[in-house]
Design a protein around this motif. Structure first.
Motif, PDB file in Angstrom:
ATOM      1  N   GLY A 125      -5.885  -0.604  -5.620  1.00 63.48           N
ATOM      2  CA  GLY A 125      -5.367   0.633  -6.204  1.00 63.48           C
ATOM      3  C   GLY A 125      -3.850   0.662  -6.242  1.00 63.48           C
ATOM      4  N   SER A 126      -3.207   0.148  -5.207  1.00 58.74           N
ATOM      5  CA  SER A 126      -1.743   0.215  -5.172  1.00 58.74           C
ATOM      6  C   SER A 126      -1.122  -0.608  -6.297  1.00 58.74           C
ATOM      7  CB  SER A 126      -1.223  -0.272  -3.814  1.00 58.74           C
ATOM      8  OG  SER A 126      -1.672   0.595  -2.803  1.00 58.74           O
ATOM      9  N   VAL A 127      -1.671  -1.797  -6.527  1.00 64.21           N
ATOM     10  CA  VAL A 127      -1.125  -2.663  -7.584  1.00 64.21           C
ATOM     11  C   VAL A 127      -1.409  -2.047  -8.962  1.00 64.21           C
ATOM     12  CG1 VAL A 127      -1.167  -4.979  -8.584  1.00 64.21           C
ATOM     13  CG2 VAL A 127      -1.417  -4.707  -6.113  1.00 64.21           C
ATOM     14  N   ALA A 163     -12.154   0.732  -3.689  1.00 69.80           N
ATOM     15  CA  ALA A 163     -11.544   1.821  -2.920  1.00 69.80           C
ATOM     16  C   ALA A 163     -11.064   2.939  -3.836  1.00 69.80           C
ATOM     17  CB  ALA A 163     -10.386   1.293  -2.074  1.00 69.80           C
ATOM     18  N   ALA A 164      -9.841   2.773  -4.356  1.00 70.58           N
ATOM     19  CA  ALA A 164      -9.155   3.861  -5.062  1.00 70.58           C
ATOM     20  C   ALA A 164      -9.824   4.263  -6.384  1.00 70.58           C
ATOM     21  CB  ALA A 164      -7.705   3.472  -5.327  1.00 70.58           C
ATOM     22  N   GLY A 165     -10.530   3.334  -7.006  1.00 73.42           N
ATOM     23  CA  GLY A 165     -11.166   3.648  -8.287  1.00 73.42           C
ATOM     24  C   GLY A 165     -10.187   3.636  -9.445  1.00 73.42           C
ATOM     25  N   PRO A 167       0.855  -1.197   0.000  1.00 76.86           N
ATOM     26  CA  PRO A 167       0.000   0.000   0.000  1.00 76.86           C
ATOM     27  C   PRO A 167       0.889   1.245   0.000  1.00 76.86           C
ATOM     28  CG  PRO A 167      -0.803  -1.613   1.581  1.00 76.86           C
ATOM     29  CD  PRO A 167       0.526  -2.122   1.100  1.00 76.86           C
ATOM     30  N   ASN A 168       0.471   2.284  -0.699  1.00 78.80           N
ATOM     31  CA  ASN A 168       1.343   3.432  -1.001  1.00 78.80           C
ATOM     32  C   ASN A 168       2.531   2.888  -1.815  1.00 78.80           C
ATOM     33  OD1 ASN A 168      -0.299   5.169   0.608  1.00 78.80           O
ATOM     34  ND2 ASN A 168       0.743   4.396   2.426  1.00 78.80           N
ATOM     35  N   PRO A 169       2.268   2.419  -3.031  1.00 85.21           N
ATOM     36  CA  PRO A 169       3.266   1.689  -3.831  1.00 85.21           C
ATOM     37  C   PRO A 169       4.539   2.488  -4.107  1.00 85.21           C
ATOM     38  CG  PRO A 169       1.421   2.392  -5.197  1.00 85.21           C
ATOM     39  CD  PRO A 169       1.025   2.670  -3.781  1.00 85.21           C
ATOM     40  N   ALA A 221     -11.915   1.544   5.102  1.00 82.91           N
ATOM     41  CA  ALA A 221     -11.054   2.573   4.506  1.00 82.91           C
ATOM     42  C   ALA A 221     -11.370   2.713   3.016  1.00 82.91           C
ATOM     43  CB  ALA A 221      -9.585   2.225   4.708  1.00 82.91           C
ATOM     44  N   GLY A 222     -11.668   1.588   2.372  1.00 85.59           N
ATOM     45  CA  GLY A 222     -12.015   1.606   0.951  1.00 85.59           C
ATOM     46  C   GLY A 222     -13.288   2.397   0.709  1.00 85.59           C
ATOM     47  N   VAL A 223     -14.301   2.137   1.518  1.00 89.77           N
ATOM     48  CA  VAL A 223     -15.575   2.854   1.343  1.00 89.77           C
ATOM     49  C   VAL A 223     -15.400   4.340   1.675  1.00 89.77           C
ATOM     50  CG1 VAL A 223     -17.942   3.064   2.210  1.00 89.77           C
ATOM     51  CG2 VAL A 223     -17.022   0.821   1.608  1.00 89.77           C
ATOM     52  N   THR A 224     -14.564   4.644   2.659  1.00 83.52           N
ATOM     53  CA  THR A 224     -14.292   6.052   2.983  1.00 83.52           C
ATOM     54  C   THR A 224     -13.667   6.754   1.777  1.00 83.52           C
ATOM     55  OG1 THR A 224     -13.954   5.437   5.289  1.00 83.52           O
ATOM     56  CG2 THR A 224     -13.077   7.569   4.605  1.00 83.52           C
ATOM     57  N   ASP A 225     -12.767   6.075   1.089  1.00 83.26           N
ATOM     58  CA  ASP A 225     -12.130   6.647  -0.103  1.00 83.26           C
ATOM     59  C   ASP A 225     -13.170   6.846  -1.216  1.00 83.26           C
ATOM     60  OD1 ASP A 225     -10.066   7.619  -1.668  1.00 83.26           O
ATOM     61  OD2 ASP A 225      -9.310   5.644  -2.251  1.00 83.26           O
ATOM     62  N   ILE A 226     -14.022   5.837  -1.414  1.00 80.48           N
ATOM     63  CA  ILE A 226     -15.068   5.939  -2.445  1.00 80.48           C
ATOM     64  C   ILE A 226     -15.951   7.160  -2.178  1.00 80.48           C
ATOM     65  CG2 ILE A 226     -17.179   4.838  -3.328  1.00 80.48           C
ATOM     66  CD1 ILE A 226     -15.796   2.094  -2.698  1.00 80.48           C
TER      67      ILE A 226
END
Ligand code: NZQ
Ligand code: ZN
Length: 393
Positions: A99-101, A142-144, A71-73, A191-196
């Protein structure tokens, strides 16, 4: 409504067993030799990685794997990926993960067809002319990134986290099977839903008007995410609600909720400094920052915050006290974040008191030494950002 360009070329293949279509899709988009990029352990442990590789093999597609995305790639793995792509004559990048990958794969895709240093795209020193085809099998809503034009990379040299956006990196296809998200731990789910929700809110908090349709779409996404996250935290194998989350993640960040308006994005920029300095989970950092951002800026447009409070947070509209209604909306958001296990202070996020020196450094980095202000709802200088971090302590 402002003029806009809506471009979302990604083919979405959504539903049970959709990963079985991976070989057919790679061939459709011209891949012959694939770099299968993945993260730490989840895709291996769940068996997804093996299934994807098996499918490629049966489809007669050659591939090489590269795991280890965190995470945070990190930029160093991007460099490794670029070397492998060149050495192995790879022509297609397949990210299996979140999202990171996907972001790491996008960075490799830019860098492998560029003679210079890929980091220069992220710092704005250069612009890519080309990008290799990227696609993904998504494992976390999450990240979209599965439909977005963005990629966010952390350079370990100086802990600098920067995003770069360009339509040429939008994934060719995104395979989304909600069953593949059943294994997500509660913290990552929340955390994913918070980002969405934040991707929707960054666009929703705007001074533009005549956005009835875009507003209604945004509010529907926010209300649906609020409900479905509680359902999946209670029952992680609830397909129906995992599916709402997964599709919500894509709609929140493929441009749809930004049609006809100018978004804000300050909360994201301010949070990126927290994840760069403390390796914090992006979505959790957003929960912390949004609350103090909202308290700092709401007076710029109280009626917008009232609309959010009433239509999203179910606050009764007290027409005699718009400011009170607006503030109740922010407080209900705090209660909501707590209810899904998100931190609401920096202390909770990083596990210790943040120092004033650290705050100053983050505000400085976030504004490139106070030369680049952040946000549109209220334009924020370094000193404003210092206040927002202090209020979030
Ligand atoms: O590494 P593994 O073992 O796979 O574990 C991951 C990781 O620890 C785990 N995970 C993922 N799918 C799982 C799973 N665990 C169990 N079961 C599954 N099915 O979840 C953890 C988080 O994964 P990550 O990919 O980091 O999550 P996310 O999708 O939230 O991505 C975060 C990154 O995206 C950037 C963020 O800044 C951050 O670096 N963003 C990218 C954007 C874009 N490209 O458009 C926009 C966003 O605003 C965001 O900035
Ligand atoms: Zn985000």
């Amino acid at each position: 409504m402002k003029d806009f360009l809506y471009y979302t070329p990604t083919e979405v293949v959504f539903g049970k067993e959709s990963e079985k279509k991976v070989a057919e899709l790679v061939l459709k988009y011209g891949g012959h030799k694939v770099l299968v990029h993945y993260g730490g352990k989840s895709a291996k442990k769940s068996g997804l990685l093996d299934e994807v590789c098996d499918c490629l093999q049966k489809g007669g597609i050659d591939f090489v794997t590269l795991g280890g995305v965190v995470p945070n790639p990190r930029l160093s793995l991007v460099h490794q990926g670029i070397d492998i792509v060149r050495r192995e004559k790879i022509d297609f990048l397949l990210a299996v993960g979140g999202g990171s990958v996907i972001d790491s794969a996008k960075a490799i895709a830019y860098g492998a067809v560029y003679d210079g240093e890929v980091w220069d795209f992220y710092t704005g020193k250069a612009s890519p002319k080309d990008c290799m085809p990227v696609a993904c099998v998504l494992t976390i809503p999450a990240a979209g990134s599965e439909m977005s034009e963005s990629s966010v990379i952390t350079n370990e040299d100086g802990d600098i986290k920067l995003g770069y956006s360009n339509d040429i990196c939008r994934p060719k296809f995104a395979i989304m099977n909600p069953e593949r998200t059943f294994t997500l731990p509660p913290y990552q789910t929340a955390a994913g839903v918070t980002d969405i929700m934040m991707h929707t809110m960054e666009r929703y908090f705007s001074h533009d008007d005549d956005m009835t349709l875009t507003d209604n779409i945004a509010e529907a996404i926010l209300r649906t995410m609020k409900e479905s996250v509680h359902a999946v935290l209670e029952n992680p194998t609830d397909y129906r609600n995992r599916a709402q989350n997964m599709w919500g993640g894509s709609l929140a960040h493929n441009g749809l909720t930004g049609c006809g308006l100018t978004g804000d994005w300050a909360t994201h920029q301010i949070e990126h400094e927290l994840s760069a300095m403390f390796d914090a989970t992006h979505g959790a950092g957003l929960a912390v920052i949004w609350l103090s951002w909202a308290k700092y800026v709401y007076k710029e447009n109280i009626s917008r915050f009232v609309k959010f409070a009433v239509n999203v947070m179910d606050v009764p509209n007290d027409f005699t006290d718009p400011e009170g209604t607006a503030l109740k909306g922010i407080e209900r958001m705090r209660t909501f974040y707590r209810s899904i296990g998100m931190p609401t202070t920096i202390h909770e996020l990083i596990g210790r008191e943040i120092t004033d020196e650290e705050i100053q450094e983050m505000a400085r980095k976030c504004t490139l030494n106070d030369t680049v202000p952040q946000g549109n709802f209220k334009v924020l200088r370094a000193e404003d950002i210092v206040q927002i971090y202090r209020m979030a302590r």
